[in-house]
Design a protein around this motif. Structure first.
Motif, PDB file in Angstrom:
ATOM      1  N   LEU A 226       0.824  -1.199   0.000  1.00 52.10           N
ATOM      2  CA  LEU A 226       0.000   0.000   0.000  1.00 52.10           C
ATOM      3  C   LEU A 226       0.862   1.255   0.000  1.00 52.10           C
ATOM      4  CD1 LEU A 226      -3.003   0.845   0.141  1.00 52.10           C
ATOM      5  CD2 LEU A 226      -2.777   0.899   2.616  1.00 52.10           C
ATOM      6  N   PHE A 227       1.955   1.234   0.758  1.00 49.56           N
ATOM      7  CA  PHE A 227       2.860   2.386   0.769  1.00 49.56           C
ATOM      8  C   PHE A 227       3.462   2.619  -0.610  1.00 49.56           C
ATOM      9  CE2 PHE A 227       7.294   3.844   1.030  1.00 49.56           C
ATOM     10  CZ  PHE A 227       7.071   5.131   1.499  1.00 49.56           C
ATOM     11  N   LEU A 228       3.917   1.552  -1.258  1.00 54.91           N
ATOM     12  CA  LEU A 228       4.497   1.692  -2.596  1.00 54.91           C
ATOM     13  C   LEU A 228       3.467   2.222  -3.588  1.00 54.91           C
ATOM     14  CD1 LEU A 228       6.588  -1.620  -2.751  1.00 54.91           C
ATOM     15  CD2 LEU A 228       7.489   0.710  -2.592  1.00 54.91           C
ATOM     16  N   SER A 229       2.224   1.748  -3.465  1.00 54.68           N
ATOM     17  CA  SER A 229       1.165   2.226  -4.344  1.00 54.68           C
ATOM     18  C   SER A 229       0.866   3.705  -4.097  1.00 54.68           C
ATOM     19  CB  SER A 229      -0.099   1.384  -4.131  1.00 54.68           C
ATOM     20  OG  SER A 229      -1.169   1.875  -4.911  1.00 54.68           O
ATOM     21  N   ASN A 230       0.764   4.091  -2.821  1.00 59.93           N
ATOM     22  CA  ASN A 230       0.509   5.499  -2.501  1.00 59.93           C
ATOM     23  C   ASN A 230       1.641   6.392  -2.990  1.00 59.93           C
ATOM     24  OD1 ASN A 230      -1.937   4.994  -1.244  1.00 59.93           O
ATOM     25  ND2 ASN A 230      -1.045   4.820   0.797  1.00 59.93           N
ATOM     26  N   LEU A 231       2.869   5.913  -2.828  1.00 62.04           N
ATOM     27  CA  LEU A 231       4.018   6.686  -3.287  1.00 62.04           C
ATOM     28  C   LEU A 231       3.964   6.866  -4.802  1.00 62.04           C
ATOM     29  CD1 LEU A 231       6.700   8.063  -2.651  1.00 62.04           C
ATOM     30  CD2 LEU A 231       7.819   5.829  -2.808  1.00 62.04           C
ATOM     31  N   ALA A 232       3.659   5.788  -5.532  1.00 59.28           N
ATOM     32  CA  ALA A 232       3.554   5.886  -6.992  1.00 59.28           C
ATOM     33  C   ALA A 232       2.445   6.851  -7.398  1.00 59.28           C
ATOM     34  CB  ALA A 232       3.300   4.501  -7.586  1.00 59.28           C
ATOM     35  N   HIS A 233       1.342   6.847  -6.656  1.00 60.86           N
ATOM     36  CA  HIS A 233       0.202   7.695  -7.010  1.00 60.86           C
ATOM     37  C   HIS A 233       0.505   9.179  -6.861  1.00 60.86           C
ATOM     38  CE1 HIS A 233      -4.024   9.003  -7.236  1.00 60.86           C
ATOM     39  NE2 HIS A 233      -4.211   7.867  -7.877  1.00 60.86           N
ATOM     40  N   GLU A 234       1.525   9.517  -6.060  1.00 65.17           N
ATOM     41  CA  GLU A 234       1.907  10.918  -5.876  1.00 65.17           C
ATOM     42  C   GLU A 234       2.389  11.556  -7.172  1.00 65.17           C
ATOM     43  OE1 GLU A 234       1.774  13.046  -3.246  1.00 65.17           O
ATOM     44  OE2 GLU A 234       0.653  11.516  -2.136  1.00 65.17           O
ATOM     45  N   VAL A 235       2.674  10.750  -8.205  1.00 67.54           N
ATOM     46  CA  VAL A 235       3.138  11.311  -9.468  1.00 67.54           C
ATOM     47  C   VAL A 235       2.105  12.259 -10.063  1.00 67.54           C
ATOM     48  CG1 VAL A 235       2.252   9.437 -10.944  1.00 67.54           C
ATOM     49  CG2 VAL A 235       4.263  10.744 -11.667  1.00 67.54           C
ATOM     50  N   PHE A 236       0.826  11.987  -9.862  1.00 66.07           N
ATOM     51  CA  PHE A 236      -0.208  12.809 -10.497  1.00 66.07           C
ATOM     52  C   PHE A 236      -0.314  14.200  -9.876  1.00 66.07           C
ATOM     53  CE2 PHE A 236      -1.375   8.450 -11.602  1.00 66.07           C
ATOM     54  CZ  PHE A 236      -1.464   8.577 -12.979  1.00 66.07           C
ATOM     55  N   ALA A 327      -7.249  -3.818  -0.497  1.00 65.63           N
ATOM     56  CA  ALA A 327      -6.180  -3.863   0.506  1.00 65.63           C
ATOM     57  C   ALA A 327      -6.704  -3.486   1.887  1.00 65.63           C
ATOM     58  CB  ALA A 327      -5.047  -2.923   0.086  1.00 65.63           C
ATOM     59  N   GLN A 328      -7.502  -2.425   1.935  1.00 72.92           N
ATOM     60  CA  GLN A 328      -8.079  -1.991   3.213  1.00 72.92           C
ATOM     61  C   GLN A 328      -8.935  -3.094   3.832  1.00 72.92           C
ATOM     62  OE1 GLN A 328      -7.812   0.802   5.144  1.00 72.92           O
ATOM     63  NE2 GLN A 328      -8.301   2.613   3.968  1.00 72.92           N
ATOM     64  N   SER A 329      -9.773  -3.702   3.005  1.00 75.51           N
ATOM     65  CA  SER A 329     -10.669  -4.735   3.507  1.00 75.51           C
ATOM     66  C   SER A 329      -9.886  -5.911   4.083  1.00 75.51           C
ATOM     67  CB  SER A 329     -11.581  -5.226   2.383  1.00 75.51           C
ATOM     68  OG  SER A 329     -12.398  -6.277   2.816  1.00 75.51           O
ATOM     69  N   LEU A 330      -8.871  -6.347   3.361  1.00 75.29           N
ATOM     70  CA  LEU A 330      -8.093  -7.492   3.817  1.00 75.29           C
ATOM     71  C   LEU A 330      -7.444  -7.205   5.167  1.00 75.29           C
ATOM     72  CD1 LEU A 330      -5.884  -9.754   1.616  1.00 75.29           C
ATOM     73  CD2 LEU A 330      -5.035  -8.952   3.804  1.00 75.29           C
ATOM     74  N   MET A 331      -6.886  -6.007   5.317  1.00 76.62           N
ATOM     75  CA  MET A 331      -6.199  -5.683   6.566  1.00 76.62           C
ATOM     76  C   MET A 331      -7.166  -5.555   7.738  1.00 76.62           C
ATOM     77  SD  MET A 331      -3.020  -3.161   5.572  1.00 76.62           S
ATOM     78  CE  MET A 331      -3.885  -2.127   4.418  1.00 76.62           C
ATOM     79  N   THR A 332      -8.341  -4.949   7.496  1.00 81.46           N
ATOM     80  CA  THR A 332      -9.285  -4.788   8.605  1.00 81.46           C
ATOM     81  C   THR A 332      -9.762  -6.125   9.147  1.00 81.46           C
ATOM     82  OG1 THR A 332     -11.177  -4.604   7.089  1.00 81.46           O
ATOM     83  CG2 THR A 332     -10.106  -2.557   7.778  1.00 81.46           C
ATOM     84  N   ALA A 393       5.713  -3.280  -5.974  1.00 81.76           N
ATOM     85  CA  ALA A 393       4.557  -3.617  -5.146  1.00 81.76           C
ATOM     86  C   ALA A 393       4.001  -4.989  -5.518  1.00 81.76           C
ATOM     87  CB  ALA A 393       3.476  -2.549  -5.302  1.00 81.76           C
ATOM     88  N   LEU A 394       3.937  -5.289  -6.796  1.00 82.87           N
ATOM     89  CA  LEU A 394       3.461  -6.599  -7.236  1.00 82.87           C
ATOM     90  C   LEU A 394       4.384  -7.709  -6.748  1.00 82.87           C
ATOM     91  CD1 LEU A 394       2.293  -5.728 -10.859  1.00 82.87           C
ATOM     92  CD2 LEU A 394       0.849  -6.679  -9.046  1.00 82.87           C
ATOM     93  N   VAL A 395       5.685  -7.458  -6.776  1.00 87.96           N
ATOM     94  CA  VAL A 395       6.643  -8.448  -6.288  1.00 87.96           C
ATOM     95  C   VAL A 395       6.450  -8.652  -4.785  1.00 87.96           C
ATOM     96  CG1 VAL A 395       9.095  -8.896  -5.883  1.00 87.96           C
ATOM     97  CG2 VAL A 395       8.345  -8.015  -8.091  1.00 87.96           C
TER      98      VAL A 395
END
Length: 430
Positions: A226-236, A327-332, A393-395
């Motif tokens: 999730l952190f890697l995904s959020n970091l990647a999303h900051e590009v926009f 991701a959120q659902s799985l963690m909760t 993130a996929l790895v």
């Protein structure tokens, strides 16, 4: 006289609260940089540097504030935290509306970052009121409410700012204060007394919050992804406006339409597709699909030889929105009901870190790319960096990486049905 029973907490109550909050937040987006520039005498370079400090302040206050409000919501309930946040944001926007200089605006931004950390309570509210098999859909609906705020807010803020640069702050304050009134009279509590845990400062700091993520192997693995995904999303938010203007010569109107299209596509995915896809595929396959689509969409953004390709990339990248709710659902489902606030606080702290690192990474890669004589593929360097992060993130999500997987941690099973109860199923987005 019949006794009036308290309202049962349901998702529509929360959606209204989140949508109004995000609408108020979005309204000030197009005018805050201009107000900073006006205070600095219209000097663009200094304004850009100071506005970067505003973003840094927001991220830092989120990092420290989210665990506190998350733990507090576990102790006193979600409703008081959400109400106090709305009230604080309303007063904060009033302060910014009358701010006599940049310093006061910065104080307001810091206070706003702390108050907005209450979105941790909103996400915990979803975990309280949804069964496991519908939790991803709940997070998706909240994600759609976020998208609505970022579509309608900047558009309304631009119109109001054309009348008076301070007017959007007054309107944002009014929306937040109205939202507080709505909460007082309408919003029910979602966390029963028996699920509450005492507040302690030892649990309400970023280190303790991140330690919670390590308490379960699967939660730790997904939080890294999730952190890697959020970091990647900051590009926009970091470079899209600069990138589209530099590479394709787009003006503000075209960029505005593109951002609106991104918002509509994201809302469609999170508000509509998530609730259909996750029950069929399960959380983990949905997460993989979302990350893969995010990588494909980012690659299209970076390679696009003309502006027309951007319109094709937007719906592909929007499917990235499948990842967060799953991701959120799985963690909760792997954290106790009494610690959902702490979980969301920890996740929002991670978002704060990505908000700190992302702009630095992507603006630096953009500057390096455009320094090359063009047109050049190097101009798409920020989006290629996002692709690399999503592939990592996929790895990290693959079995055997970062631990043993789902079997490596304690799975919380909740008997029966009701608020937040339900069977453990495989499956949403932050």
């Amino acid at each position: 006289m019949p006794i009036r029973r308290p309202r049962r907490a349901t998702l529509p109550f929360l959606v209204v609260t989140v949508a109004l909050d995000l609408l108020a937040f979005g309204i000030i987006i197009p005018v805050l940089p201009r107000l900073v520039q006006d205070f600095l005498g219209g000097e663009a370079v200094s304004a850009a540097q100071v506005y970067g400090l505003f973003g840094l302040t927001w991220a830092v206050t989120q990092f420290f504030g989210a665990p506190v409000l998350g733990a507090l919501s576990d102790a006193v309930g979600r409703r008081p935290v959400i109400l106090l946040s709305n009230l604080a944001l309303g007063l904060d926007y009033l302060l910014m509306a009358v701010a006599p200089g940049v310093g006061w605006l910065l104080v307001g931004r810091a206070a706003g970052g702390l108050a907005s950390s209450s979105f941790t309570a909103a996400f915990a509210y979803v975990a309280d009121i949804t069964d496991a098999d519908r939790r991803a859909a709940g997070f998706g609906v909240i994600g759609a409410a976020f998208a609505f705020g970022f579509i309608a807010g900047p558009a309304l803020g631009g119109l109001l700012g054309a009348i008076d640069l301070r007017l959007p702050f007054w309107v944002a304050a009014g929306l937040c204060l109205a939202n507080a009134l709505y909460g007082i009279f309408v919003l029910p509590e979602s966390l029963p007394q028996e699920r509450r845990t005492p507040f302690t400062w030892s649990k309400a700091n970023p280190v303790a919050a991140l330690r919670l993520l390590r308490s379960n192997t699967e939660v730790f693995r997904v939080s890294v992804v999730l952190f890697l995904s959020n970091l990647a999303h900051e590009v926009f938010p970091a470079v899209f406006v600069l990138y589209a203007g530099h590479r394709y010569g787009w003006d503000q109107v075209t960029i505005g339409f593109a951002l609106a299209a991104v918002g509509v596509a994201s809302a469609t995915v999170q508000g509509g597709l998530v609730r259909r896809i996750v029950p069929r595929l399960g959380e983990r396959p949905t997460m993989v699909a979302g990350l893969a689509c995010g990588a494909a969409g980012s690659l299209l953004f970076g390679l696009a030889p003309s502006g027309g390709w951007i319109w094709l990339a937007i719906p592909v990248a929007a499917l990235w929105g499948l990842f967060g709710p799953a991701a959120q659902s799985l963690m909760t489902q792997r954290i106790a009901a009494s610690e959902q606030g702490r979980l969301q606080g920890a996740l929002n702290s991670l978002r704060g870190v990505s908000g700190l690192a992302g702009p630095v990474l992507f603006t630096a890669s953009f500057a390096a790319g455009v320094s090359q004589p063009g047109p050049s593929l190097a101009w798409g360097a920020p989006f290629f960096a996002a692709v690399v992060l999503l592939l990592l993130a996929l790895v990290a999500l693959a079995p055997g990486v970062l631990g043993k997987g789902a079997a490596g941690g304690t799975v919380v099973r909740r008997p029966g049905r009701g608020l937040g109860n339900g069977p453990l199923l495989a499956r949403p987005r932050a």
